[in-house]
Every structure is written in C-alpha cells, then in structure tokens.
Motif scaffolding. Structure first.
Motif, PDB file in Angstrom:
ATOM      1  N   SER A 173      -5.418   7.718  -2.210  1.00  0.00           N
ATOM      2  CA  SER A 173      -4.642   6.718  -1.478  1.00  0.00           C
ATOM      3  C   SER A 173      -5.187   6.506  -0.070  1.00  0.00           C
ATOM      4  O   SER A 173      -5.242   5.377   0.424  1.00  0.00           O
ATOM      5  N   GLU A 211       0.830  -1.207   0.000  1.00  0.00           N
ATOM      6  CA  GLU A 211       0.000   0.000   0.000  1.00  0.00           C
ATOM      7  C   GLU A 211       0.865   1.258   0.000  1.00  0.00           C
ATOM      8  O   GLU A 211       0.564   2.237  -0.697  1.00  0.00           O
ATOM      9  N   LEU A 270       1.050   4.304  -2.728  1.00  0.00           N
ATOM     10  CA  LEU A 270       0.907   5.701  -2.332  1.00  0.00           C
ATOM     11  C   LEU A 270       2.083   6.523  -2.830  1.00  0.00           C
ATOM     12  O   LEU A 270       1.904   7.619  -3.379  1.00  0.00           O
TER      13      LEU A 270
END
Length: 692
Positions: free
Chosen positions: A321, A297, A301
């Motif tokens: 995000s 993740e 981002l």
C-alpha cells in the motif's frame, strides 16, 4: 414544489469542502473545529441540519450546527461531506456560477455574523440559533439555482437590488427565495421562529416593528450585508428596530466585514472577479479531487490491512500500500513489545533489495538510542541526511533500505480515550522524495493511523488464528471481513435514502418503497451481525403474524423482479390464521430464499402462488402452513436427493448453493418442518409447517 429539491445537491465552495474533509478525516476529530468550518458554508450547514431534523434520525429542534453535529456524530457528517464533495467535484459549473457562489458565500457569512452579534448585543437568548438563521437566510437562492441554474443566473444579471430580485423570482418561479427557504426550514419541524425570520428578512422595517425578536435580528443583519458600504436605509433600520445609533452600527459593520474577509483569506477565497481568482478556484477544485483520490487510496489500504492473517501478512500489505499510494519501497515495521518495552523489527521476508538478510533487531525505548526509538518516544517524524550522526542500527537500516535518507514515522492509534503508540514505520528515500512526502503529509499521517489501527485491532485476531488452526480461523476471518466491508456501503446507502426522502417530500408515492428498502437493509445488517458473532446475538421467538410477513415479502418481489421477468404472483391467505410463535426475521429470510428460487426457475409468463392455512394436522400435531408453488420445470431427481444440503449450485456463477440449506436450518430453529413436491408436469411446491 422547488423546495423539495434534494438538499445534498446544494453547491458549496471547494475551498470550504477541502477544509471540512481534512477535519473529519482525523481519527480524533475535533467537533468544535468541524463545527467552525461548517459554520462558514450555507450549503453544508443546510445539509447537516436537515439530516439531523429528519424523521430518520429523530432529532427534535436541532437549531444550531453544534447540536446537529453532536447528535449525528462524525461518521454521518463524514458521509454527508464526502457526498457533497463528489457532487461538487463532478458538477460542471461555469465561471458565472462560481462568481455567484463566492458572492453568496460572503453575504451569507456576513449575515450570520451580524445576526450573532446583534443577538448578543440585544440579549437574544440563543445567539447560535440567530447565527444559523442568518447563514440560511438566502438558502432559497441555492435551492432555486440547483433546479434552474441557467435561468436563475440569467435572471440575476437583470436585477440590481433585493426588491428587484424578489419581484423577478416571483414572476419567473412563482415563489421568492425567502418563501422557499422558510418552507425548507418548516419541513424540518423546528419549533420557534427560524422559518419566519427567513421568510421576512427582506420586509420593510415598518412592517416588522412588533415581530418576534429573531425576525428583526435577521432582517437587520440581511440589510447590513448588502454592500461594501453601509447605506442610510440600513442605519435607519438599526435605529427603528433596536435603537442603535449610527456610530455603533458603523463600528459593527466594519468589524463584521473585517472578520469575514479574514475568514475568506484563511480559506484562500478571493471574492474579486479576476483571472487570478479563477485560477485559485480551479486549484481548489483540483485539491478537492486530490482529497477524494486519497479517500480511495485509504479505503484500499484499509481493505488490504484487514485481509492480513499474520504480522508478516500485515507487513506485506503495508509495504504494497505504501508503494502504491506514496511510492515508498523497502519499508520495515518496528512494533512495540509490551513485555520487554522494546521496538522489534517485523519483516515479511519479501524484501526485494535484500532477500537473504534477516532483520532481528530490538531497540530499547531510550532517548538517543536510535532515530527509530526517538520517533516512538517523541511521537514525531525523525529523519537524517548525515549518516555520520546516526547510530549503527540507523546506518544498518539505511543500508538495508538502500537510499539516501532514513525516515521514521511513528505509528499511533487514536482512540476517544487517548493515543496509543504501537510502533514505528521505517524507510529510506531521496531528498526529492522526502520533499514530495512533506507536501502530502496529511495523507501520510492518515496512512500511519490506518496501519497503527490495524496493528492494534488485529493483534488479538492473529493470536486466535494461531490457536484455532487455519480452517476455522479462515472461515471466521472471511465472515468478519465481509461484515466489515459491507457495513460501510450499507451506512452510505441508508444516508442516501434519507437524502432522497428529503428530496421527494413526505407525501411522495415513492416513500413507501424507500421505507421498504431501508427495512430490508436493516435485515441484511442483522443477518451479517448474526454471522459475525453467532454466540452474542440470541434471537428469541416472538409473536409472528404469518400473513403479514407473506404480504410484505411478496410485495417486494411483485414490485421488482416479478415485473422485470413478467411473472405473476398470486396470494391466497387464510384470514382465520392468527399470530403464532416464531422468529419474524427468520420467516422473512425463508420466504425470500424460496421466492427467489422460484422466480429464477421460471420463464417469462410463469406463475407463483402463495397461500396460507390456519390449521394442518401432521404427526398428531397442529401446524400453520405456508405453501409456495410454481409452474416451472421442476427439480431434477439428482438435485432433489440432496435438496437441503449445502452443495454446488446448479444455477451457474453468482450462486452459492446454500439457499435451501439455510432455509432448512432456520425452519429447524423455529421447531418447524418443510417438505417439497416436484415433477416436470406440475412444477414445484414447498410446504412450511410451523407449530401453532
């Protein structure tokens, strides 16, 4: 030999890996904190010290975890740990394996702590070296387990003590874990007696009375780590080797065991074989998976933030995000204006809840003016469930974000020098959502750091985009994005190559190929750097051995794409051709592009001929010549007209049409010339002329 097993495959307890992963993910990573956690696990410690002492990194005698960590830096350590985490998470280890790892972990940690205590007590000059040696005393067991899991675990079930274990290992694997561990350390090239200490740590005390100090320390430490209760043999060894009386030995025994139990408790590790501890192991394994998911993740981002081309675009990227990673919608950035010393709202104009509301807020940096300014000034999260306690600006933001609780997260960029506050992230959520976010506070903190870093690093880039206009800035930005995104996988691949070299050993036939891959990766990195900062890297001409570069480049194609496509490559090199002036990296790039084009043009069974000539006269000047000839279908006349101009490729998707234009530019930079002859009957020939 089993000692050549890839060190990055050595298993570790997931509880330890989670702790290390959390520590290395921090921007201002605390070296001592990371070292303290790595000191608790033989698998990661072995991996770290092996890489530090490898020929690739060139360290000499990294005989402690701290020294290896400082030499490699946190980026390399992060790569090592992430690699170990991925392998551990996707490994399918049974309950018997898990129990062995817990017992192994406890004993190796007890041995290490005993070794350090004994080193201090007996005035050994390097207690950190003694600790590492004790931690790795039984690492040969991990190596054997990695290669022969089921066979080794079955063998362990039949032995009751160390001597039986050594006999069984010798019978089944032709080597004991002592020999395997010692050979492993020998391969690192560490001077001193670490390898001997590991090799002889199960020898009888009568045989090591006159051995090196470190050998005796690790031998006694290993004996004292065998059971929950100290036995008469260990007491006798303590007396024989160092003259330690029973009372002192028992005191040390109790203290070390108590310290290790405290460490186990702090990491959530329970050595007992119960259903509850099995559940804890699974929970730790799940936690490890969650950490790896968070890494993915954060990578997404980071990529989204670096694609932003303005503050508005950065706000949009942050909003998307945050929604995808944490489920936060309706966020607003307040960024610091250095001149006015106020926090100014930054919105993307894409707010779904209130598309017609424009935010133009400026908040002075004064305590109590707003939860937003308080979050910035205190560098801490601020939130409130009572709207009556909020100032009007806070109430307006709560209405704007449309939820129950206003939450303000400070955005602080961490640098080696200091922490730089750049703004505040503001959003609203329910109490349930706030509780969920508190459980994921580590990920939230890292997201805030990524956003803060993007704000600080991109500010100058955004200014240049506005000044230069869209065309040139877009071009430069695409280049910088490509370089930024390519650097991470290149770094990881380099580390994997080094791990593979360690696995295969110094004498393996594949090492030549691995070194060639590493050289080509370095060349890719240099090309990317030239694209990123063309004005900063001026590559001056040097002496070039043309034949050598032809041989090296041809070798790459011969062992790869030529084999898969069944294409022959012949070389006819003029041995009288000496060195000439030029850029070796440019020449390699030129040959790579031309050979790649030739291979792609040929059908299976085709032929490429490479030749060189020491002296060719052209326009009254003397040149060295390189000829690349194929027996393919030739070049179409309409293509040949614009052969060296950047055009759309005729090869289909995945080809840019830039290859020959790049070749022409590089040859021009070397003050050379290139000509092409091509027809359907005889294929294509390129001749490169370089001044002698």
């Amino acid at each position: 030999m089993v000692t050549k097993t890839a060190i990055d495959q050595l298993p570790s307890l997931p509880q330890v890996l989670v702790q290390i992963l959390d520590a290395v993910q921090k921007d201002n990573a605390d070296y001592q904190r990371i070292a303290d956690i790595i000191r608790h696990d033989a698998g990661i410690a072995t991996n770290l010290v092996a890489v530090a002492n490898s020929s690739y990194y060139g360290a000499k005698n990294c005989e402690s975890i701290e020294r290896a960590l400082l030499f490699l830096g946190t980026d390399v350590v992060k790569t090592i740990v992430i690699t170990a985490c991925i392998k551990q998470f996707f490994g399918h280890f049974n309950q018997q394996h898990q129990q062995f790892l817990k017992r192994f972990w406890r004993r190796s940690l007890i041995t290490a702590n005993f070794a350090q205590v004994l080193a201090t007590l007996t005035s050994y000059a390097a207690p950190d070296e003694a600790y590492l040696c004790g931690l790795l005393a039984d690492v040969g067991q991990l190596v054997t387990l990695t290669s022969n899991e089921q066979q080794y675990l079955a063998m362990l079930a039949t032995v009751n003590n160390d001597q039986q274990l050594l006999a069984a290992e010798q019978q089944q694997f032709d080597a004991t874990h002592c020999e395997i561990g010692a050979d492993l350390i020998d391969n690192w090239g560490i001077s001193g007696f670490m390898a001997d200490a590991v090799r002889y740590h199960h020898e009888a005390d009568q045989l090591i009375l006159d051995a090196h100090h470190l050998v005796k320390i690790v031998n006694l430490a290993s004996q004292l780590s065998t059971a929950d209760e100290i036995d008469d043999q260990a007491l006798a060894t303590a007396d024989n080797l160092f003259g330690l009386n029973e009372s002192l030995t028992r005191e040390l025994f109790n203290r070390v065991n108590s310290d290790v139990d405290a460490i186990a408790n702090s990491l959530g590790i329970d050595i007992a074989d119960t259903e509850v501890t099995g559940q804890r192991y699974q929970q730790a394994h799940q936690q490890l998976g969650e950490r790896l998911g968070e890494l993915g993740e954060l990578a997404q981002l980071n990529a989204a933030l670096w694609q932003a081309r303005s503050q508005d675009g950065l706000q949009e990227a942050a909003q998307r995000s945050l929604f995808l990673t944490l489920g936060i919608s309706g966020s607003v950035l307040f960024l610091l204006d250095d001149e006015s010393q106020k926090l100014c709202s930054q919105t993307s104009g894409q707010q779904p809840q209130a598309p017609n509301q424009a935010l133009n807020f400026e908040i002075p940096l004064e305590v109590g003016r707003s939860l937003i300014s308080d979050a910035f000034l205190n560098n801490s999260q601020q939130s409130s469930t009572q709207t009556s306690t909020l100032t009007v600006i806070d109430r307006q933001m709560l209405r704007y974000c449309q939820s129950d609780i206003l939450v303000c997260w400070p955005l602080t960029q961490s640098t080696p020098e200091d922490n730089k506050a750049v703004g505040v992230l503001v959003f609203a959520c329910t109490q349930q959502k706030l509780s969920e976010l508190e459980q994921r506070s580590n990920l939230a903190r890292q997201i805030c750091q990524e956003i803060a870093g993007a704000i600080a690093d991109n500010q100058h880039r955004f200014e240049l985009i506005e000044q230069e206009g869209p065309t040139s800035s877009q071009y430069q930005q695409h280049i910088r994005e490509a370089v930024h995104e390519a650097s991470n996988p290149l770094s990881i691949i380099r580390n994997y190559l080094e791990m593979l070299k360690i696995k295969l050993g110094d004498e393996h036939d594949a090492n030549e190929g691995l070194e060639l891959i590493k050289e080509e990766m370095d060349r890719v990195g240099n090309i990317l750097l030239r694209l990123k900062d063309p004005g900063e890297i001026a590559e001056s001409d040097t002496s070039v051995n043309i034949n050598q570069i032809i041989e090296t480049t041809a070798h790459i194609f011969e062992d790869s794409i030529c084999v898969t496509k069944n294409i022959s490559l012949e070389k006819h090199l003029d041995s009288s051709l000496g060195d000439t002036t030029g850029n070796p990296e440019h020449l390699k790039q030129i040959l790579t592009n031309l050979l790649k084009n030739a291979v792609e043009a040929l059908q299976p069974g085709g032929k490429i001929t490479l030749s060189s000539e020491a002296s060719v006269s052209f326009s009254g000047r003397d040149f060295a010549a390189i000829n690349i000839e194929d027996n393919g279908p030739g070049i179409a006349p309409e293509v040949k007209k614009n052969l060296f101009s950047p055009v759309d490729s005729t090869k289909g998707q995945g080809h840019s049409g830039l290859g020959l234009s790049i070749v022409k530019k590089l040859i021009d930079d070397m003050d050379g010339s290139i000509v092409c002859r091509s027809n359907p009957d005889s294929g294509t020939q390129f001749q490169i002329l370089l001044p002698n």
